[in-house]
Design a protein around this motif. Structure first.
Motif, PDB file in Angstrom:
ATOM      1  N   UNK A  43       0.805  -1.221   0.000  1.00  0.00           N
ATOM      2  CA  UNK A  43       0.000   0.000   0.000  1.00  0.00           C
ATOM      3  C   UNK A  43       0.841   1.275   0.000  1.00  0.00           C
ATOM      4  N   UNK A  44       2.059   1.175   0.503  1.00  0.00           N
ATOM      5  CA  UNK A  44       2.937   2.345   0.560  1.00  0.00           C
ATOM      6  C   UNK A  44       4.379   1.857   0.569  1.00  0.00           C
ATOM      7  N   UNK A  45       5.290   2.746   0.186  1.00  0.00           N
ATOM      8  CA  UNK A  45       6.721   2.426   0.217  1.00  0.00           C
ATOM      9  C   UNK A  45       7.436   3.492   1.033  1.00  0.00           C
ATOM     10  N   UNK A  46       8.251   3.009   1.960  1.00  0.00           N
ATOM     11  CA  UNK A  46       9.123   3.896   2.731  1.00  0.00           C
ATOM     12  C   UNK A  46      10.531   3.757   2.170  1.00  0.00           C
ATOM     13  N   UNK A  47      11.098   4.864   1.733  1.00  0.00           N
ATOM     14  CA  UNK A  47      12.494   4.892   1.296  1.00  0.00           C
ATOM     15  C   UNK A  47      13.344   5.040   2.551  1.00  0.00           C
ATOM     16  N   UNK A  48      14.081   4.002   2.874  1.00  0.00           N
ATOM     17  CA  UNK A  48      14.884   3.992   4.083  1.00  0.00           C
ATOM     18  C   UNK A  48      16.326   4.315   3.706  1.00  0.00           C
ATOM     19  N   UNK A  49      16.769   5.496   4.059  1.00  0.00           N
ATOM     20  CA  UNK A  49      18.117   5.942   3.697  1.00  0.00           C
ATOM     21  C   UNK A  49      19.115   5.312   4.669  1.00  0.00           C
ATOM     22  N   UNK A  76       5.193  15.329  -2.340  1.00  0.00           N
ATOM     23  CA  UNK A  76       3.986  15.050  -1.555  1.00  0.00           C
ATOM     24  C   UNK A  76       3.223  13.837  -2.082  1.00  0.00           C
ATOM     25  N   UNK A  77       3.893  12.957  -2.815  1.00  0.00           N
ATOM     26  CA  UNK A  77       3.230  11.759  -3.314  1.00  0.00           C
ATOM     27  C   UNK A  77       2.763  10.930  -2.116  1.00  0.00           C
ATOM     28  N   UNK A  78       1.461  10.673  -2.003  1.00  0.00           N
ATOM     29  CA  UNK A  78       0.915  10.089  -0.773  1.00  0.00           C
ATOM     30  C   UNK A  78       1.320   8.643  -0.480  1.00  0.00           C
ATOM     31  N   UNK A  79       1.795   7.907  -1.462  1.00  0.00           N
ATOM     32  CA  UNK A  79       2.156   6.505  -1.218  1.00  0.00           C
ATOM     33  C   UNK A  79       3.628   6.329  -0.849  1.00  0.00           C
ATOM     34  N   UNK A  80       4.403   7.413  -0.862  1.00  0.00           N
ATOM     35  CA  UNK A  80       5.826   7.346  -0.538  1.00  0.00           C
ATOM     36  C   UNK A  80       6.110   8.127   0.735  1.00  0.00           C
ATOM     37  N   UNK A  81       7.028   7.585   1.539  1.00  0.00           N
ATOM     38  CA  UNK A  81       7.551   8.282   2.717  1.00  0.00           C
ATOM     39  C   UNK A  81       9.042   8.038   2.783  1.00  0.00           C
ATOM     40  N   UNK A  82       9.696   8.802   3.647  1.00  0.00           N
ATOM     41  CA  UNK A  82      11.128   8.668   3.838  1.00  0.00           C
ATOM     42  C   UNK A  82      11.378   8.300   5.290  1.00  0.00           C
ATOM     43  N   UNK A  83      12.374   7.455   5.537  1.00  0.00           N
ATOM     44  CA  UNK A  83      12.726   7.085   6.903  1.00  0.00           C
ATOM     45  C   UNK A  83      14.218   7.240   7.121  1.00  0.00           C
TER      46      UNK A  83
END
Length: 192
Positions: A32-38, A66-73
């Protein structure tokens, strides 16, 4: 429980290949979503030309907008180093019990999974989604029910190639998300 894909990497820099794979996974799998984990530094890779971790984090934030399915961690920034995927995923699972985490890796990484810390436990505890990379067929042995290959597009774009091309004066603007270019121009001391 929300299915969250963890796409971990150095993102040195993030490029359209990373974004396209993550987008494909959100649209064509049950993720449902992807977190880009740096990752501050991959223990299986040489540090080489690794840009400062906060700069890489800022580039990923700029790229996903602001793409709602992507986040950064940046969770690995506060974990002991070197950071290992199994430890990171366990930390995420305990921190976010409302999510089911899946690890997104390329078939090149899958080919060397036996070099990863506690890889057998990783495979048992977390689903893995493997996307194709050139010269690395997706081969999943019997007894790995949490591991599946995905038919994502084969994209051969590398961060190393992008850094080299920019230094050589190539105009590769369509390989990068536009908000990332100013970071690289300054970091690599390139003319605009």
């Amino acid at each position: 429980m929300k299915k969250t894909g963890i796409y971990s990497g150095s993102f040195n820099p993030i490029h359209i290949g990373h974004l396209a794979i993550a987008n494909w996974i959100c649209e064509y799998t049950d993720t449902e979503e992807v977190w880009f984990l740096v990752s501050p530094r991959n223990p299986l890779k040489e540090a080489g030309e690794l840009m400062e971790e906060k700069l890489r984090l800022a580039m990923v934030e700029a790229a996903i907008g602001d793409y709602p399915k992507f986040s950064v961690s940046d969770i690995e920034f506060s974990l002991p180093r070197p950071s290992y995927t199994i430890d990171t995923l366990r930390t995420l699972r305990s921190t976010y019990p409302d999510r089911s985490f899946q690890l997104i890796i390329g078939s090149d990484s899958w080919a060397q999974i036996d070099r990863w810390k506690q890889y057998d436990e990783l495979i048992r505890e977390f689903p893995l989604l493997i996307y194709p990379r050139k010269d690395y067929p997706i081969e999943i042995p019997e007894g790995c029910p949490t591991v599946r290959g995905v038919d994502a597009p084969l994209l051969e774009i590398s961060s190393t190639h992008i850094r080299q091309a920019l230094r050589a004066g190539k105009d590769i603007r369509f390989f990068l998300p536009e908000p990332v270019r100013p970071f690289l121009i300054e970091q690599l001391r390139l003319p605009e």
